[in-house]
Design a protein around this motif. Structure first.
Motif, PDB file in Angstrom:
ATOM      1  N   PRO A 124     -32.315  35.801  18.029  1.00 35.65           N
ATOM      2  CA  PRO A 124     -31.240  34.911  18.462  1.00 35.65           C
ATOM      3  C   PRO A 124     -30.388  35.688  19.519  1.00 35.65           C
ATOM      4  N   ASP A 125     -29.905  36.961  19.394  1.00 36.20           N
ATOM      5  CA  ASP A 125     -29.110  37.383  20.349  1.00 36.20           C
ATOM      6  C   ASP A 125     -29.650  37.446  21.637  1.00 36.20           C
ATOM      7  N   GLU A 126     -30.964  37.230  21.854  1.00 35.93           N
ATOM      8  CA  GLU A 126     -31.515  37.058  23.282  1.00 35.93           C
ATOM      9  C   GLU A 126     -31.391  36.132  24.178  1.00 35.93           C
ATOM     10  N   LEU A 127     -30.463  34.936  23.565  1.00 39.50           N
ATOM     11  CA  LEU A 127     -30.000  33.908  24.182  1.00 39.50           C
ATOM     12  C   LEU A 127     -28.664  33.622  24.004  1.00 39.50           C
ATOM     13  N   PRO A 128     -28.026  32.597  24.789  1.00 42.30           N
ATOM     14  CA  PRO A 128     -26.559  32.412  24.546  1.00 42.30           C
ATOM     15  C   PRO A 128     -26.703  31.525  22.922  1.00 42.30           C
ATOM     16  N   THR A 129     -25.452  31.615  22.663  1.00 42.67           N
ATOM     17  CA  THR A 129     -25.178  31.096  21.050  1.00 42.67           C
ATOM     18  C   THR A 129     -25.209  29.591  21.267  1.00 42.67           C
ATOM     19  N   GLU A 130     -24.798  28.830  22.249  1.00 41.23           N
ATOM     20  CA  GLU A 130     -24.778  27.438  22.475  1.00 41.23           C
ATOM     21  C   GLU A 130     -26.292  26.982  22.322  1.00 41.23           C
ATOM     22  N   VAL A 131     -27.365  27.798  22.658  1.00 39.15           N
ATOM     23  CA  VAL A 131     -28.740  27.381  22.819  1.00 39.15           C
ATOM     24  C   VAL A 131     -28.956  27.642  21.483  1.00 39.15           C
ATOM     25  N   THR A 132     -28.739  28.757  20.454  1.00 38.47           N
ATOM     26  CA  THR A 132     -29.491  29.157  19.398  1.00 38.47           C
ATOM     27  C   THR A 132     -28.740  28.574  18.218  1.00 38.47           C
ATOM     28  N   ARG A 133     -27.506  27.927  18.183  1.00 38.50           N
ATOM     29  CA  ARG A 133     -26.889  27.592  16.775  1.00 38.50           C
ATOM     30  C   ARG A 133     -27.679  26.676  16.173  1.00 38.50           C
ATOM     31  N   HIS A 134     -28.566  25.943  16.568  1.00 39.26           N
ATOM     32  CA  HIS A 134     -29.149  24.929  15.256  1.00 39.26           C
ATOM     33  C   HIS A 134     -30.465  25.527  15.065  1.00 39.26           C
ATOM     34  N   ARG A 135     -30.706  26.757  15.314  1.00 37.28           N
ATOM     35  CA  ARG A 135     -32.036  27.318  15.054  1.00 37.28           C
ATOM     36  C   ARG A 135     -32.233  27.261  13.493  1.00 37.28           C
ATOM     37  N   VAL A 136     -33.450  26.788  12.949  1.00 39.71           N
ATOM     38  CA  VAL A 136     -34.021  26.645  11.787  1.00 39.71           C
ATOM     39  C   VAL A 136     -34.680  27.868  11.217  1.00 39.71           C
ATOM     40  N   ARG A 137     -35.474  28.421  11.902  1.00 37.95           N
ATOM     41  CA  ARG A 137     -36.331  29.656  11.813  1.00 37.95           C
ATOM     42  C   ARG A 137     -36.923  30.266  13.058  1.00 37.95           C
ATOM     43  N   ARG A 138     -37.656  31.649  12.908  1.00 37.81           N
ATOM     44  CA  ARG A 138     -38.318  32.004  13.904  1.00 37.81           C
ATOM     45  C   ARG A 138     -39.607  31.609  13.829  1.00 37.81           C
ATOM     46  N   SER A 139     -40.259  30.795  14.752  1.00 36.40           N
ATOM     47  CA  SER A 139     -41.302  30.307  14.969  1.00 36.40           C
ATOM     48  C   SER A 139     -41.784  29.382  13.754  1.00 36.40           C
ATOM     49  N   SER A 140     -42.664  28.101  14.061  1.00 41.37           N
ATOM     50  CA  SER A 140     -42.820  27.372  13.006  1.00 41.37           C
ATOM     51  C   SER A 140     -44.185  27.922  12.367  1.00 41.37           C
ATOM     52  N   GLU A 156     -33.394  20.161   7.344  1.00 41.09           N
ATOM     53  CA  GLU A 156     -32.362  21.150   8.356  1.00 41.09           C
ATOM     54  C   GLU A 156     -32.670  20.899   9.736  1.00 41.09           C
ATOM     55  N   ALA A 157     -33.761  20.820  10.016  1.00 39.05           N
ATOM     56  CA  ALA A 157     -34.062  20.484  11.598  1.00 39.05           C
ATOM     57  C   ALA A 157     -33.882  18.945  11.838  1.00 39.05           C
ATOM     58  N   PHE A 158     -34.278  18.218  10.903  1.00 37.01           N
ATOM     59  CA  PHE A 158     -34.071  16.773  11.298  1.00 37.01           C
ATOM     60  C   PHE A 158     -32.572  16.490  11.476  1.00 37.01           C
ATOM     61  N   ARG A 159     -31.711  16.848  10.487  1.00 35.92           N
ATOM     62  CA  ARG A 159     -30.258  16.963  10.733  1.00 35.92           C
ATOM     63  C   ARG A 159     -29.760  17.562  11.789  1.00 35.92           C
ATOM     64  N   ALA A 160     -30.507  18.662  12.447  1.00 31.96           N
ATOM     65  CA  ALA A 160     -29.895  19.142  13.620  1.00 31.96           C
ATOM     66  C   ALA A 160     -30.146  18.290  14.614  1.00 31.96           C
ATOM     67  N   GLY A 161     -31.331  17.777  14.734  1.00 32.64           N
ATOM     68  CA  GLY A 161     -31.306  16.664  15.864  1.00 32.64           C
ATOM     69  C   GLY A 161     -30.331  15.393  15.744  1.00 32.64           C
ATOM     70  N   MET A 162     -30.200  14.933  14.720  1.00 35.89           N
ATOM     71  CA  MET A 162     -29.442  13.958  14.516  1.00 35.89           C
ATOM     72  C   MET A 162     -27.946  14.564  15.212  1.00 35.89           C
ATOM     73  N   ALA A 163     -27.358  15.803  14.702  1.00 33.26           N
ATOM     74  CA  ALA A 163     -26.219  16.111  15.157  1.00 33.26           C
ATOM     75  C   ALA A 163     -26.159  16.301  16.535  1.00 33.26           C
ATOM     76  N   VAL A 164     -27.074  16.852  17.321  1.00 30.82           N
ATOM     77  CA  VAL A 164     -27.157  16.752  18.600  1.00 30.82           C
ATOM     78  C   VAL A 164     -27.222  15.625  19.329  1.00 30.82           C
ATOM     79  N   ALA A 165     -27.625  14.390  18.523  1.00 31.53           N
ATOM     80  CA  ALA A 165     -27.349  13.004  19.344  1.00 31.53           C
ATOM     81  C   ALA A 165     -26.163  12.684  19.205  1.00 31.53           C
ATOM     82  N   ASP A 166     -25.400  13.087  18.143  1.00 32.49           N
ATOM     83  CA  ASP A 166     -23.824  12.593  17.687  1.00 32.49           C
ATOM     84  C   ASP A 166     -23.148  13.200  18.852  1.00 32.49           C
TER      85      ASP A 166
END
Length: 379
Positions: A124-140, A156-166
């Motif tokens: 996660p630290d390879e990218l900015p925090t605002e990019v990685t803050r919703h990450r669920v796991r490392r690769s599906s 968790e992933a579904f709710r993350a998408g909802m949160a981004v929409a909100d």
């Protein structure tokens, strides 16, 4: 601890754009003096925007945003992509640095870019925090032999998408251009579309954004075939279907699309991945596709299948398959042009000088604007 996510709630919360206002937009168009059909699909687009905004005449598209969901897929290790497995982070860096096709167009069209890492195969630290803050796991997970996500990760992933929409609706985004960046994502998308359309793997297996060779195509077709065997038993449960063969990025995109419809935020779809997520979303709430536009056709057979089921006619046919929202961004000027024409062409009598009746926007109600009506709780 939040309550378990119930996708059935979306059927109640998602309503169609205002049909009455679409009729008013049509009536206003007849008062411009232009012959019927003279503006082609621009008329249809302007009317759609007016009904989505609950306003006649329509407002210009003033605050669009490119939202890109990113992730790696374990199935890529089977050699189903032109890119090496686990290298989607390189695509993300290219976009963040402004060097990708989508980033170039977004800069030219003055569209802010948001990248959401859901399952990139990097620290996660390879990218900015605002990019990685919703990450669920490392690769599906590898969809052909195992579930892409656990049930908990899928929620968790579904709710993350909802949160981004909100977050986008609350920030005043009035139109979303939706993109994806992944390695192996078109294999997951093809599996979802084949399962939901009841077709064989060979019917939906395309060449992907990298233009794969015949041997890679055969491996991809085999992976989709094996994924289909695992997907068919869970077709009745859309969240489980996404957990089985979708992966974190596609699951988040589906949640994003549905919550955007709840929040009355129109979305332009890009390629086969966003089409697959839209198809899953249609299964959850049949009115949801009324809030989405198909920006372009990529030439991928799975995308054509999905858009046919969704009854969405692409605005452009340029065969752009590089992902990241590139093709959908190309459609944005058309949508903006339609809004400008619908808003600024003078309309004659009868009615007000702008062709609308007094209080149109007020009558529609504050809950009809982006960010309006009550949303499914994503927390």
């Amino acid at each position: 601890m939040s309550e378990r996510l119930d996708l059935d709630d979306f059927s109640d919360l998602i309503e169609r754009p205002h049909g009455r206002l679409r009729r008013e937009a049509e009536e206003r168009r007849t008062l411009t003096g232009l012959p019927p059909q003279a503006l082609g699909r621009l008329d249809e687009l302007g009317e759609w925007l007016g009904s989505a905004q609950a306003r006649v005449p329509v407002r210009p598209v003033a605050a669009p945003r490119l939202v890109v969901f990113a992730g790696d897929h374990g199935v890529a290790a089977q050699g189903v992509s032109a890119r090496a497995a686990g290298t989607a982070v390189e695509l993300v860096r290219e976009m963040l640095e402004g060097a990708s096709p989508a980033a170039v167009l977004a800069r030219r069209f003055e569209v802010p870019v948001r990248v959401v890492d859901m399952a990139l195969d990097c620290a996660p630290d390879e990218l900015p925090t605002e990019v990685t803050r919703h990450r669920v796991r490392r690769s599906s997970g590898r969809l052909d032999t195992e579930d892409a996500l656990t049930p908990e990760e899928a929620e968790e992933a579904f709710r993350a998408g909802m949160a981004v929409a909100d977050e986008e609706a609350d920030a005043g985004t009035d139109l979303v251009v939706l993109g994806d960046l992944s390695v192996g994502g078109t294999t997951a998308a093809g599996t979802l579309i084949a399962a939901l359309c009841g077709t064989d793997a060979s019917v939906v297996t395309g060449r992907g954004g990298g233009g794969i060779d015949d041997l890679t195509w055969m491996r991809k077709c085999a992976a989709i075939r094996d994924g289909l065997r695992r997907a068919r038993p869970v077709l009745g449960d859309q969240l489980q279907l996404l957990a089985t063969v979708g992966g974190a990025d596609l699951t988040a995109m589906t949640g994003f699309l549905l919550q955007s419809a709840v929040r009355h935020t129109p979305v332009i779809l890009d390629g086969v991945v966003s089409a697959a997520c839209a198809l899953v979303g249609q299964r959850v709430a049949f009115r949801a596709p009324d809030w989405w536009l198909a920006g372009q056709t990529t030439g991928e057979p799975a995308q054509a299948k999905a858009l046919d089921r969704l009854a969405l006619d692409p605005l452009l046919d340029q065969g752009v398959a590089v992902g990241g929202g590139t093709g959908a961004l190309l459609a944005l000027p058309l949508v903006r042009a339609a809004a400008a024409l619908a808003a600024e062409l003078p309309a004659g009598e009868p009615g007000e000088p702008d062709g609308s009746a007094p209080g149109d926007a007020e009558d529609a109600g504050a809950d009809s604007t982006p960010g309006g009506r009550g949303a499914v709780d994503a927390t």
